[in-house]
Design a protein around this motif. Sequence first.
Motif, PDB file in Angstrom:
ATOM      1  N   VAL A  61       0.886  -1.249  -0.261  1.00 45.24           N
ATOM      2  CA  VAL A  61      -0.010  -0.079  -0.225  1.00 45.24           C
ATOM      3  C   VAL A  61       0.980   1.537   0.188  1.00 45.24           C
ATOM      4  CG1 VAL A  61      -1.899   1.339   0.914  1.00 45.24           C
ATOM      5  CG2 VAL A  61      -1.478  -1.272   1.234  1.00 45.24           C
ATOM      6  N   MET A  62       1.829   0.860   0.944  1.00 47.94           N
ATOM      7  CA  MET A  62       2.679   2.197   1.256  1.00 47.94           C
ATOM      8  C   MET A  62       3.340   2.823  -0.494  1.00 47.94           C
ATOM      9  SD  MET A  62       4.538   4.403   3.500  1.00 47.94           S
ATOM     10  CE  MET A  62       3.854   5.694   1.932  1.00 47.94           C
ATOM     11  N   PHE A  63       3.958   1.905  -0.933  1.00 50.52           N
ATOM     12  CA  PHE A  63       4.805   1.987  -2.629  1.00 50.52           C
ATOM     13  C   PHE A  63       3.871   2.081  -3.344  1.00 50.52           C
ATOM     14  CE2 PHE A  63       8.438  -1.094  -0.422  1.00 50.52           C
ATOM     15  CZ  PHE A  63       8.445  -0.155  -0.245  1.00 50.52           C
ATOM     16  N   ASP A  64       2.662   2.341  -3.518  1.00 54.28           N
ATOM     17  CA  ASP A  64       1.152   1.911  -4.097  1.00 54.28           C
ATOM     18  C   ASP A  64       0.920   3.749  -4.087  1.00 54.28           C
ATOM     19  OD1 ASP A  64       2.096   0.475  -6.018  1.00 54.28           O
ATOM     20  OD2 ASP A  64      -0.109  -0.838  -5.119  1.00 54.28           O
ATOM     21  N   LYS A  65       1.201   4.278  -3.230  1.00 51.26           N
ATOM     22  CA  LYS A  65       0.907   5.740  -2.693  1.00 51.26           C
ATOM     23  C   LYS A  65       1.535   6.961  -3.891  1.00 51.26           C
ATOM     24  CE  LYS A  65      -0.663   6.086   2.160  1.00 51.26           C
ATOM     25  NZ  LYS A  65      -2.075   5.799   1.916  1.00 51.26           N
ATOM     26  N   ILE A  66       0.814   7.863  -4.173  1.00 55.29           N
ATOM     27  CA  ILE A  66       1.232   8.299  -4.988  1.00 55.29           C
ATOM     28  C   ILE A  66       1.631   9.549  -4.724  1.00 55.29           C
ATOM     29  CG2 ILE A  66       0.890  10.621  -7.093  1.00 55.29           C
ATOM     30  CD1 ILE A  66       1.320   6.824  -7.839  1.00 55.29           C
ATOM     31  N   LEU A  67       2.981  10.195  -4.772  1.00 54.09           N
ATOM     32  CA  LEU A  67       3.436  11.939  -4.215  1.00 54.09           C
ATOM     33  C   LEU A  67       3.102  13.039  -4.797  1.00 54.09           C
ATOM     34  CD1 LEU A  67       6.344  11.600  -2.170  1.00 54.09           C
ATOM     35  CD2 LEU A  67       6.087  13.006  -3.940  1.00 54.09           C
ATOM     36  N   LYS A  68       2.810  13.991  -4.502  1.00 56.42           N
ATOM     37  CA  LYS A  68       1.991  15.002  -5.724  1.00 56.42           C
ATOM     38  C   LYS A  68       2.694  16.011  -5.299  1.00 56.42           C
ATOM     39  CE  LYS A  68      -2.034  16.242  -8.197  1.00 56.42           C
ATOM     40  NZ  LYS A  68      -3.407  16.662  -7.976  1.00 56.42           N
ATOM     41  N   LEU A  69       3.642  16.848  -5.717  1.00 55.50           N
ATOM     42  CA  LEU A  69       4.184  17.969  -5.444  1.00 55.50           C
ATOM     43  C   LEU A  69       3.299  19.020  -6.288  1.00 55.50           C
ATOM     44  CD1 LEU A  69       7.855  17.421  -5.434  1.00 55.50           C
ATOM     45  CD2 LEU A  69       6.571  17.523  -3.201  1.00 55.50           C
ATOM     46  N   SER A  70       3.282  19.665  -6.243  1.00 54.15           N
ATOM     47  CA  SER A  70       2.082  21.225  -6.899  1.00 54.15           C
ATOM     48  C   SER A  70       2.083  22.574  -6.700  1.00 54.15           C
ATOM     49  CB  SER A  70       0.434  20.511  -7.072  1.00 54.15           C
ATOM     50  OG  SER A  70      -0.226  20.435  -6.105  1.00 54.15           O
ATOM     51  N   VAL A  71       2.606  23.240  -8.104  1.00 56.03           N
ATOM     52  CA  VAL A  71       2.565  24.596  -7.487  1.00 56.03           C
ATOM     53  C   VAL A  71       1.671  25.317  -7.543  1.00 56.03           C
ATOM     54  CG1 VAL A  71       3.912  26.733  -8.131  1.00 56.03           C
ATOM     55  CG2 VAL A  71       4.934  24.989  -7.895  1.00 56.03           C
ATOM     56  N   ILE A  72       0.827  25.430  -6.760  1.00 58.39           N
ATOM     57  CA  ILE A  72       0.254  26.505  -7.031  1.00 58.39           C
ATOM     58  C   ILE A  72      -0.058  28.063  -6.698  1.00 58.39           C
ATOM     59  CG2 ILE A  72      -2.938  27.541  -5.541  1.00 58.39           C
ATOM     60  CD1 ILE A  72      -2.488  24.320  -4.940  1.00 58.39           C
ATOM     61  N   HIS A  73      -0.449  29.173  -7.460  1.00 60.77           N
ATOM     62  CA  HIS A  73      -0.947  30.623  -7.437  1.00 60.77           C
ATOM     63  C   HIS A  73      -2.076  31.110  -6.556  1.00 60.77           C
ATOM     64  CE1 HIS A  73      -0.462  34.522  -9.364  1.00 60.77           C
ATOM     65  NE2 HIS A  73      -1.561  34.514  -9.768  1.00 60.77           N
ATOM     66  N   SER A  74      -1.396  32.290  -6.232  1.00 64.17           N
ATOM     67  CA  SER A  74      -2.216  32.853  -4.903  1.00 64.17           C
ATOM     68  C   SER A  74      -2.985  32.003  -4.590  1.00 64.17           C
ATOM     69  CB  SER A  74      -2.540  34.183  -5.641  1.00 64.17           C
ATOM     70  OG  SER A  74      -3.539  33.239  -7.286  1.00 64.17           O
ATOM     71  N   LYS A  75      -2.456  31.353  -3.398  1.00 62.25           N
ATOM     72  CA  LYS A  75      -3.880  30.645  -2.437  1.00 62.25           C
ATOM     73  C   LYS A  75      -4.231  31.773  -1.253  1.00 62.25           C
ATOM     74  CE  LYS A  75      -4.207  26.094  -0.841  1.00 62.25           C
ATOM     75  NZ  LYS A  75      -4.973  27.007   0.917  1.00 62.25           N
ATOM     76  N   ASN A  76      -5.546  31.826  -1.255  1.00 62.48           N
ATOM     77  CA  ASN A  76      -5.493  32.059   0.435  1.00 62.48           C
ATOM     78  C   ASN A  76      -7.134  31.673   0.717  1.00 62.48           C
ATOM     79  OD1 ASN A  76      -8.053  33.719  -1.308  1.00 62.48           O
ATOM     80  ND2 ASN A  76      -6.561  35.457  -1.173  1.00 62.48           N
ATOM     81  N   LEU A  77      -7.142  32.315   1.700  1.00 69.18           N
ATOM     82  CA  LEU A  77      -9.067  31.186   2.602  1.00 69.18           C
ATOM     83  C   LEU A  77     -10.321  31.290   2.155  1.00 69.18           C
ATOM     84  CD1 LEU A  77      -7.665  33.208   6.246  1.00 69.18           C
ATOM     85  CD2 LEU A  77      -7.609  30.720   5.824  1.00 69.18           C
ATOM     86  N   LEU A  78      -9.856  32.197   0.848  1.00 69.87           N
ATOM     87  CA  LEU A  78     -11.076  32.822   0.156  1.00 69.87           C
ATOM     88  C   LEU A  78     -11.094  31.889  -0.788  1.00 69.87           C
ATOM     89  CD1 LEU A  78     -11.075  36.522   1.201  1.00 69.87           C
ATOM     90  CD2 LEU A  78     -12.658  33.969   2.227  1.00 69.87           C
ATOM     91  N   ARG A  79      -9.904  32.208  -1.583  1.00 71.00           N
ATOM     92  CA  ARG A  79      -9.776  30.969  -2.937  1.00 71.00           C
ATOM     93  C   ARG A  79      -9.399  30.145  -3.172  1.00 71.00           C
ATOM     94  NH1 ARG A  79      -7.232  35.822  -6.951  1.00 71.00           N
ATOM     95  NH2 ARG A  79      -6.142  34.255  -7.020  1.00 71.00           N
ATOM     96  N   SER A  80      -9.428  28.774  -3.864  1.00 74.92           N
ATOM     97  CA  SER A  80      -8.224  27.939  -3.504  1.00 74.92           C
ATOM     98  C   SER A  80      -7.190  27.968  -4.577  1.00 74.92           C
ATOM     99  CB  SER A  80      -9.178  26.821  -4.591  1.00 74.92           C
ATOM    100  OG  SER A  80      -9.670  27.087  -5.619  1.00 74.92           O
ATOM    101  N   GLY A  81      -7.145  29.540  -5.319  1.00 76.55           N
ATOM    102  CA  GLY A  81      -5.621  28.876  -6.155  1.00 76.55           C
ATOM    103  C   GLY A  81      -5.613  28.928  -7.544  1.00 76.55           C
ATOM    104  N   THR A  82      -4.931  28.630  -8.424  1.00 70.85           N
ATOM    105  CA  THR A  82      -5.117  28.483 -10.207  1.00 70.85           C
ATOM    106  C   THR A  82      -3.934  27.191  -9.379  1.00 70.85           C
ATOM    107  OG1 THR A  82      -4.022  30.226 -10.520  1.00 70.85           O
ATOM    108  CG2 THR A  82      -6.340  30.464 -11.264  1.00 70.85           C
ATOM    109  N   LEU A  83      -3.881  26.538 -11.119  1.00 73.46           N
ATOM    110  CA  LEU A  83      -2.953  25.918 -10.336  1.00 73.46           C
ATOM    111  C   LEU A  83      -1.796  25.559 -11.210  1.00 73.46           C
ATOM    112  CD1 LEU A  83      -1.595  22.268  -8.954  1.00 73.46           C
ATOM    113  CD2 LEU A  83      -3.017  21.828 -11.386  1.00 73.46           C
ATOM    114  N   VAL A  84       0.019  25.424 -11.332  1.00 76.09           N
ATOM    115  CA  VAL A  84       1.017  26.046 -11.974  1.00 76.09           C
ATOM    116  C   VAL A  84       1.152  24.642 -13.094  1.00 76.09           C
ATOM    117  CG1 VAL A  84       2.556  26.908 -12.892  1.00 76.09           C
ATOM    118  CG2 VAL A  84       1.326  27.899 -10.475  1.00 76.09           C
TER     119      VAL A  84
END
Length: 2035
Positions: free
Chosen positions: A317-340
Amino acid sequence: MALLVHLKTIRDLRGKGDRIAKVTFRGLSLYTHVLENCEDEARFDETFRWPIASRVDENEMLEVQVFNYSKVFTNRVIGTFKMVLQKVAEEGQLEVTDTLIDDNNTAIRTTITIYIKYTTMDGTVGVWSDGEFLDIPGDPEGTFQFETDSLLSGHSQGSGVSPGRSIHGIPTFRKAGKGVFSAMKLGKTKSSKDDHKKDEPAILDMEDLNRKAMRLGGVGGLDPDCISLASVTAVTTNVSNKRSKPDIKMEPSSGRPVDYQISITVVEARQLVGLNMDPVVCVEIGDDKKYTSMKESTNCPYYNEYFVFDFHVPPDVMFDKILKLSVIHSKNLLRSGTLVGTFKLDVGTVYSQPEHQFYHKWATLSDPDDITAGCKGYIKCDIAVVGKGDNIKTPHKANETDEDDIEGNLLLPEGVPLERQWARFYVKIYRAEGLPKMNTSIMANVKKAFIGENRDLVDPYVQVLFAGQRGKTSVQKSSYEPIWNEQVVFTEMFPPLCKRMKVQIRDSDKVNDVAIGTHFIDLRKIANDGDKGFLPTMGPAWVNMYGSTRQYTLMDEHQDLNEGLGEGVSFRARLLISVAVEILDTTSTEIVSSTEVQVEPVSNISESVTGKIEEFFLFGSFLEATMIDRKIGDKPISFEVTIGNYGNQIDGVSKPSAAKKKKKEGGGGGESDEEESELIQQNSSEDEADDDGDLVSVSSSPPMKPVITDRNYFHLPYFEKKPCIYIKSWWQDQRRRLYNSNIMDKIADKLEEGLNDVQEIIKTETAYPERRLRGVLEELSTGCNRFVTLANKDQNQAGRTKLDKERLKSCMREMESMGQQAKLIRSQVKRNTVRDKLKMVQNFLHRLRFLADEPQHSIPDVFVWMMSNNKRIAYARIPSKDILYSIVDEETGKDCGKVKAVFLRLPGKKGFGPAGWTVQAKMEMYLWLGLNKQRKDFLSGLPNGFEENKAPRTGSCLQSLPPISLVYNMKQVFQLRAHMYQARSLFAADSSGLSDPFARVFFSTHSQVTEVLSETLCPTWDQLLVFDDVELFGEAGELRDDPPIIVVEVYDQDTVGKAEFIGRTFAKPITKMCDEHYGPPRFPPQLEYYQIYRGNSTAGDLLAAFELLQIGQGGRAELPAINGPTDSDRGPILPVPMGIRPVLSRYRIEVLFWGLRDLKRVNLAQVDRPRVDIECAGRGVQSAPIVNFKKNPNFSTLVKWFEVDLPENELLHPPLNIRVVDCRAFGRYTLVGSHAVTSLRRFIYSPPDKTQNNWASTARLMNGYMVLTNGGSQSRPSSPYSRTLPRTLSHPTGDVIVNMDANPSVRKMDTVVKLDASSDAVIKVDVNEEAKEEKKKKKKKKKGEVEEDDETDERMLDWWSKYFASIETLMEILRAQEAALAEAEEREEQEIAAEGADIKPDDLPVKGSKGKEKSRDKSRNKDKKKSHHAGEGTEKRPSRPKVNELLVYNKELEAEYDNFEDWLHTFNLYRGKAGDDDEAALDDDRIVGRFKGSMCMYKLPLSEEFTREAGFDPNMGMFQSIPHNDPINVLVRVFVVRATDLHPADVNGKADPYVVIKLGKSELKDKENYISKQLNPVFGKAFDMEATFPMESMLTVSVYDWDLVGTDDLIGETKIDLENRYYSKHRATCGIANNYSVHGYNMWRDPMKPSQILAKLCKEGKLDGPHYGPGGRVKVANRIFMGATEIEDETGLKKQTDEHLALTVLKHWEEIPRVGCKLIPEHVETRPLLHPEKPGIEQGRIEMWVDMFPMDMPAPGPAIDISPRKPKKYELRVVIWNTDEVILEDDDYFTGEKSSDIFVRGWLKGQQEDKQDTDVHYHSLTGEGNFNWRFVFPFDYLIAEEKIVISKKESMFSWDETEYKIPARLTLQVWDADHFSADDFLGAIELDLNRFPRGAKTAKQCSIGMVQNEAELTCISIFKQKRVKGWWPFVARDENDEMELTGKVEAELHLMSAEEAEKSPVGLGRNEPDPLEKPNRPDTTFLWFLSPLKAIRYLVCNRYKWLIIKIVVALLLLMMLGLFLYSMPGYLVKKLLGA
């Protein structure tokens, strides 16, 4: 095709003797067994078989040679028979009787009778019937004896045969004589090249330790290397013709949850696509997400944030887990931001990296919604995955030079191309069959009542998971045989960084969907990335799914199995799928750019694609069922065998309701006919005639009531009647796949066995491991070639998929190259390279196992279930390929047609832990699976002597029916003698930490137990168990070669309750028939070690021997006598008889009792008067009790000894037990804890060698410490730091001058020449090295560069300068090592390439793995880079100011110096049960204290000279001149430098660490100096404590996390045993500095000067010296050292001194003969921090060192100051003069002209809130702007680390400020000012203040190249230049992501220290003081609505001047005309009227 030769008899022999014959065909010789004492006739009656790949030619020859066999000399040829095979080739068979000829080619009287038979595949020659040959006359077993396979430990006979081994012609040796591990000496083989007549067999005289000759069976003219030594686990190797070896490991390990910790550091991001962004990085693993902080307006943010994720899940199970790095532009409490952009990989990819980590690598971001877009930026990160017990070596984290080379450091595994492309993954899902019910029958009836029709009770759909995305097919309502014909399409980068695709059939349900079965597709197995590789492809193929049993229950306890965790216990369904991959061309227009998963329909495929359906026949017979658990023993038991759903009577066939059922001819997949299945259910045991007169399957044995064997186990009374089962089933004929993997498996098994042998030989230090390894490689290469010939004839079968063809090609390529490499390596195996080559060969083994695993299934596995009361109790799963039959031996499964011991176990989770260790039942089973038409021989492998018992039936064809039971009419009676000598290293099963072990021996249906020995882990039972009247069924001869196995189980006796299981092992007895003589070489048998297993882990060893003696007509009287009980006190227990028990001799064991430490309470009472008892082999000695443990835990009497009789053979030495008891009042004793020293070898004293002139120097213990003298271990710590390698030059006088450099640099990799003990040596230090360095420094500078002041002022240097310099050296050394390693590897590769010129280049191995050029090139480039680095390092070295260095160890000091156990050993004392888990890490909880002491054992009598030595103290025995153990007061000084990578302890992902130091009762807390929100804190603290050894000797350094509220949490701690350090010969009290100086940062720390230390060492070591002589020499013992003799004091005056000389000697102390050892240098050690609750997982590391000074010596000076450097305050003044060519953004309102309102903004990285703007240059029409504006940035800077230090509160709620360290980077941006909308960003440049390109002189010379080719340009540092002026470009990214030039700026940078800045202050902007003049801007720069007149003047007038004039003129004219017209009539009238 095969050629069979049956050698019947040889008559008319002369004389009497032992005869042996050799039959040779095509150069391959096979041997008969030896016929002993035969007179005139030798009846061999043996059949030989050669599987052949090409036809037999008319003129090929067969040759038979007959020898007189001799054990000692070479065998003498009696005669030879040769025959041309022309007649055989024509007719197919032939019987010949002919005379032999002798060496002179004359006929002799002796005649030979021989029968030859030849069969071809197509049946053109020879007799062919029902799919197999006719029986061969005279071959009763129907098996053809054929090549033998290993020298077995006294069990195998000359006839021991294994059909189905891929390597022939290896003679069988019978092993005899004494001793377990016999030494072998191999004679040279005399074998002529071409002439086979003179082929003489090799002579092997094996001599054992007792020098008894070994007797050998038939020996071939073969390389002696091919002999397989008896492996220590005798049974595992003993593979014979009728039995296959049992699997000893029981418990399934997968599926059990383990601890994992994943740590990720997000360092920074670069080149993010987008303008002026506020990026946040999100790290996601599975469902856990964590975010970094947000960085404002930058597209290269620097984070350096550390995240830790903890998991407790099964590995899969561990080795099948996906590790994902993403950069998000201008995320704050109100908006989820846009994915770069995102980057993903699975955890398994990280774990499979070296060190389980990626360090400082750049992850490429891509946009999942737009695959045409390309790279969206890079994130630099470290990712590490730590499982329990993994230790991660972190590269040193002091001052990393930024790896700016992004392309060279991408986050990709080795061998993945840098440019990955997008690809589509098509998973086509066609149909499934054989699904189980997924609903209860009640529901069905309800439904039926409502709907009125019978529905299938399952609604299946398929779900595919890949790379974190999931796709689903549609749901097929109510269908056991759903047809989908859909494809799921994934879009993902190729090659993907996710290894497995998960395909799952699920049942759709209103409430929750459940998995029916799961299959994982491993992409590495269905693709090949070599040059001739292929993209992932698979199928269309059926995959079988296994899981829980098929009965439907609402709460399925084994649901995990259906999810793919653990081993499935039943067939669930099969699914037809295919996989294909298409690389996308992202440039094409019609491509769908999103990566959403799509599901689309596909067309149906025909039946025949997956292969022709064939009828298979499975036969099984139960020969024995024993060891049935007593819980099940009361009800009748039956066994059921199933293959797929065939044979499953309870819950097998789910009949589809629809009448669309195909008839059987169409091959109805997983179901048999309807009528048939109903028949089965009515009546399973009797056979009913089917419509085609065929047989119905019988799949289960009749129920039978078990009989008691003993208290724990039952057995079934299968005596002479053995029940059988048979099943017919229909499957696609894909046997070829299984055949190929069988061939490879067999090669791999053989290889593994050989490698185990080699390791065993190395371990036991037997002779010639290299020969055995050569033999292994020889076998491997023949095996590989054999595979190529066999697999090559693969016909074009129906149903071969693309993967089949491609895999076959790549397997053949791999095997061919492996064969060639094996040959090549074989030629390179030498005595000294055995270990390296062994590693390479182990790579081959992994490779073979990987290749053998077939990704496309064919026939499902076979399950054997034990049923009781119609419930399934326990099971065994047998892979179908293991029992599959083939005409070709190599292709046959390894257990096909053999008796196999099968152990049944509990299903699923029930089988974890203790339940999985015990056996539910042991079966002796015979299984055969093959095509029905080949079934003629299915009984041939059974033990002979049975009659078939068929079911009565009316039909005519009785012949073809298989039997339902076998009745054995042959019965032999035996007596089994089990000689149980001893066991060792058993598990501790009681709370006392010991066990009360007894052994239970099972043989057939009998069992006996040894006596119980209380309280020991190493019981010596010394007991003979006799099993009388054991009845075995079968033929006598076969039983002799092939007795059943013996199972030995070891238990712990408990007073209450059931005995507890400790472990189990298997053995095979040596058999003696009644007509054989009981005597050498086979009898009496030898004691051997058998590994005891418990679950999957080893649980000790058993030393025992087993013999099986046939009882003949005369009854037991004829058996060899058993000597009755010798010791009357043991009652009826028989001891092991004399010939078998080991030969003993007298030893003396001396014990050094030093002290006890850290004893925990026993039963809540403290230990007060402990005593140590030492016991070995029944003798022992007790220490004097410690009177008051609290006051002084050391012993008063140091040395005691005892004498004991131990075996001569060291390997048989019993363990030595150490026990600590507490002497309580009234004579009571309580056990505190115990320790078993399993191997005494390291304590054996080896007597000195008299021949050496200075013999005392060689007297030392095995573990390397001096006995007589106060010497030190010669073992030189292996480390990258033993880098001062002396260069030795011999002088004629016998002096050896050793020349040393004062500053050893990495360049020297010289060899050490060992100095002889008697010669004199001169060691000289070269003093003018420094002068040379000075010259080197004055390198020519590039023009325009300021001459730098390199000579750092001595006063400027501090301890940190030393530390950073040392770290740089460490990095250089590591780099150089890496480069050297890479170079060596490359060289080896080239050698291999050169030698094996016939190897195709693409098959060349990379480190023994896949042959591929790509990855090789990549690694080469890397190496080049590395070596380039290393080179730079060495060139850079001289230009660094010369700083004295210390050593930075990247591990703890103990690891480097062997735990400081040079003479004082520490033994952990254990109490309590051993953990149930396999991991030994849990043993830490059982430690209740430590015993310090040592042993020394030697044979008596000892030579006299020893005791005559001067000053010999008889009381101390071998432990002369060790220090006394009275209490001693010591000042302990602990220096804590810093901690790295701490585990976050607060919610915000940070910690507030501080240091706590505990020693004995005292504790120092540094709580007030905690460091806020920091995971890499620099402490820089020294702590002084006083301690009294031995009471306070354990130092604990802990790092705690400060919390405002609540208690502080422990982050991690490390423990140091100071006492061992203090007393060590390595002198770990205070490190010896590199240079001696009396002032400054490098001041000598030790209160004793070097000369005093040297004098003390010489005195203690009884050495002559030191004698200081003139000219800077000193003589110690017989070495002369040379060095400097002057020293400068603080005033700069030079004085004479001997200290440098003394220091030189100390630095080379290891070269002093006899007593030398490495002395510990001045150092910093790095210790892992551990947390008691998370054992084995590092929580961070701490860098520190400890100094100790005895209080009775002069006090040391004050501690050196290592407090962290304070950052220096600087001010950076940036003047923006002008801009040019700034792009124009705005259009003019009036005129539409392009213009820009330019202003420039600037800030230092990390200080965005202090950003500064210039004023606005309005309305620039050319992009030129004039500013004359000054920015002022004050900042704090750490010079050594090149980082800016910022302290600020993280948020308004923070309690205190957090300190950040950020690279010094200046950002300048150019903007277009807008009043009513947001300003527009135009461009930016970021300058790294340490390395930035020099500005251009003019705007023209300034280009975008200054940014893009930064690497090639010369860079400058503002910290050196102080003032720089020039033009720099502004850049931004356009729509296509390309860099474009958006402007240029002329700026001036001026750096001042805070003091200078105060002296000459300046104003911001253009303000006072020192104002800048106003810029000379054109008149057009203003704002129109503020000054409208100006606007008119400039905007209107300038441009339209003439137009306006023209218009005005025209207007005037018009007005005049108008007036004229207006006034004209009036005037006219006036005129006319004349008014």
